[in-house]
Design an enzyme around this catalytic site. Structure first.
Site, short mmCIF file in Angstrom:
data_model
loop_
_atom_site.label_atom_id
_atom_site.label_comp_id
_atom_site.label_asym_id
_atom_site.label_seq_id
_atom_site.Cartn_x
_atom_site.Cartn_y
_atom_site.Cartn_z
N LYS A 1 0.87 -1.17 0.00
CA LYS A 1 0.00 0.00 0.00
C LYS A 1 0.90 1.22 0.00
O LYS A 1 1.38 1.68 1.03
CB LYS A 1 -0.92 0.06 1.21
CG LYS A 1 -2.03 1.13 1.03
CD LYS A 1 -2.36 1.89 2.30
CE LYS A 1 -1.47 3.05 2.56
NZ LYS A 1 -1.61 4.20 1.61
N GLU B 1 8.90 16.85 15.11
CA GLU B 1 9.38 16.65 13.74
C GLU B 1 8.57 17.56 12.80
O GLU B 1 7.38 17.35 12.59
CB GLU B 1 9.24 15.19 13.32
CG GLU B 1 9.84 14.93 11.95
CD GLU B 1 9.78 13.46 11.56
OE1 GLU B 1 10.72 12.99 10.89
OE2 GLU B 1 8.79 12.79 11.90
N CYS C 1 13.18 11.85 7.01
CA CYS C 1 13.13 11.39 8.39
C CYS C 1 14.49 11.52 9.07
O CYS C 1 14.57 11.67 10.28
CB CYS C 1 12.64 9.95 8.46
SG CYS C 1 13.53 8.81 7.38
#
Length: 482
Positions: free
Chosen positions: A178, A387, A287
């Site tokens: 996915k 973040e 990230c």
């Protein structure tokens, strides 16, 4: 080759890839794909539903009965075929990443090439990985876990798909992928490439849809043995909670708030360019981005001057231009998120050294933000703890090496870190005290056999090399009778 209809330059994607064929979506919801440089619709994708997902899982389950018994040699052959097939589409994958995601050309190609190399790296790791060992009357074999659900993020689509698929194939698992629905055009090119690799039907299945629909079905379905997910902490937590009902094995890569420690002996002409590359790679939508730069107070003024000088090179604009360093954010929602954090930093008392609120001049149409550097940041500020996932860097001053290490570790995340300094023994000593899954010294280096993953809220498990393959394997012991 599947058809992709066009009307008024807007592409229509209406199929998923199940059991070796492109099939029309059972789900009927349609989503627009927005070009981030212009804010205009460039494609429409028909999203899959639970029925599409169950069909893909059933195909993967049927095929696993045979594919799970393949030999190491057969898997190596498939990995080499995948490497060849996807390598042939590097230019196409790079171009579509620039168009759909807004990835700058210089970085987009690196991401795609890193993805392609994952197949060769997995083959190398598999070649060395013992899948069977014996002692006395005991034999232990490493068995594929079963059907693997792969859920990938939008910021490095090609890399995530290739990396997870390579490890799963090396382990002998079949796959239901996915991908992010925001990466539908990129995924289409990737699926076309993989379909040319000659995998048995049902080994690789793809359903594009919402995480709350397709992803949720994968997580709760008892025929999926493992989930490998890259994305947000909140979704990772949900996967762990919901997957527990069917004892899902999970690998979760959930992001970070990575520190870069600039030691007091660092040569700024090298260290500052490196620190800014770490902070603003992939337009800050990474990230591993080093979004906290820790500098000694004694050198703060010269660091600020060096940052101002180097930031002149961080031009914002058309990501297809090879001279551009920062492209648009992926969406209007992401643009607004970054702007809200910049405002929050100002409200909390941080000083804007470079950048600030609003669109860069002349780039009002797309989702462009100003690459922003804050100074006078305290580590308990929101911009230093959360973040942001955009081109925003927080500069934090420290008094001593021990304080720098404490500040670096004062985060709920622990994915990536960096140490910059001329004394390598000292830099390694500092690196050894950082609570992060990977630490680089003096540059953004990579090793496709080194584990990738994080401590604390940065996730569970590891990817890359033998560590990534082992995440799709279960040990099975057979003990002989006396």
């Amino acid at each position: 080759m599947p058809t992709m209809t066009e009307k008024d330059t807007i592409k229509a994607l209406t199929t998923h890839y199940i059991d070796g064929a492109f099939v029309e979506s059972h789900g009927r919801e349609v989503m627009d794909i927005i070009k981030p440089t212009t804010g205009k619709v460039i494609a429409r994708v028909t999203l899959g539903d639970e029925e599409d997902t169950r069909r893909a899982i059933a195909a993967a389950k049927r095929t696993f009965a045979d594919f799970g018994r393949t030999t190491k040699e057969e898997r190596l052959r498939y990995l080499h075929q995948l490497h060849k097939a996807v390598s042939a589409r590097v230019d196409d994958l790079t171009a579509v990443m620039i168009e759909e995601y807004g990835g700058v050309a210089r970085f987009a190609r690196l991401i795609v090439e890193s993805g392609v190399s994952a197949f060769a790296a997995a083959a190398e790791a598999l070649q060395k990985l013992p899948l069977k060992e014996s002692w006395g009357k005991t034999t232990v074999t490493m068995e594929p876990v079963g059907v693997a659900g792969l859920i990938t993020a939008w910021n490095a689509n090609a890399l995530f798909i290739c990396l997870k698929l390579a490890s799963a194939i090396a382990a002998g698992c079949t796959v239901v992928l996915k991908p992010s629905e925001m990466s539908s055009l990129q995924t289409r090119v990737m699926v076309e490439a993989v379909s040319e690799a000659g995998l048995p039907n049902g080994v690789f299945n793809v359903v594009t849809g919402l995480g709350t629909v397709v992803g949720a079905e994968m997580v709760r379905n008892p025929d999926v043995a493992k989930i490998s997910f890259t994305g947000s902490v909140a979704v990772g937590q949900q996967i762990m909670r919901d997957g527990a009902a069917t004892m899902k094995r999970v690998t979760l890569e959930l992001g970070g708030k990575s520190p870069t420690i600039l030691l007091d002996d660092a040569a700024l002409d090298k260290a500052i360019p490196t620190a800014l590359v770490l902070a603003f790679m992939n337009s800050g939508q990474a990230c591993a981005a080093g979004t906290r730069l820790l500098v000694p107070k004694s050198r703060l003024d010269e660091v600020k001057r060096a940052i101002r000088d180097e930031m002149r090179n961080y031009t914002v604009g058309d990501p297809a231009d090879p001279n551009i360093m920062v492209g648009p954010m992926v969406s209007q929602k992401q643009y607004e998120r970054i702007e809200s954090y910049i405002r929050k930093g100002i409200e909390e008392g941080a000083e804007v050294l470079v950048g600030g609120e609003g669109h860069p001049k002349g780039l009002e149409a797309g989702f462009f933000v100003k690459p922003t550097v804050f100074v006078n940041v305290k580590n308990d500020m929101t911009i230093a703890q959360e973040e942001i996932f955009g081109p925003v860097l927080s500069v934090i001053a420290y008094d001593s090496e021990d304080e720098a290490i404490r500040i670096a570790n004062d985060s709920k995340y622990g994915l990536h870190s960096a140490v910059l300094g001329t004394d390598l023994d000292r830099a390694r000593r500092v690196a050894s005290q950082l609570r992060a899954g990977r630490v680089v010294i003096n540059n953004m280096t990579d090793d496709p056999q080194a584990p990738w993953g994080g401590f604390k809220y940065s996730g569970v498990g590891r990817e890359y090399g033998k560590y990534g393959i082992e995440a799709f394997l279960e040990p099975k012991a057979i003990l002989g009778a006396e």
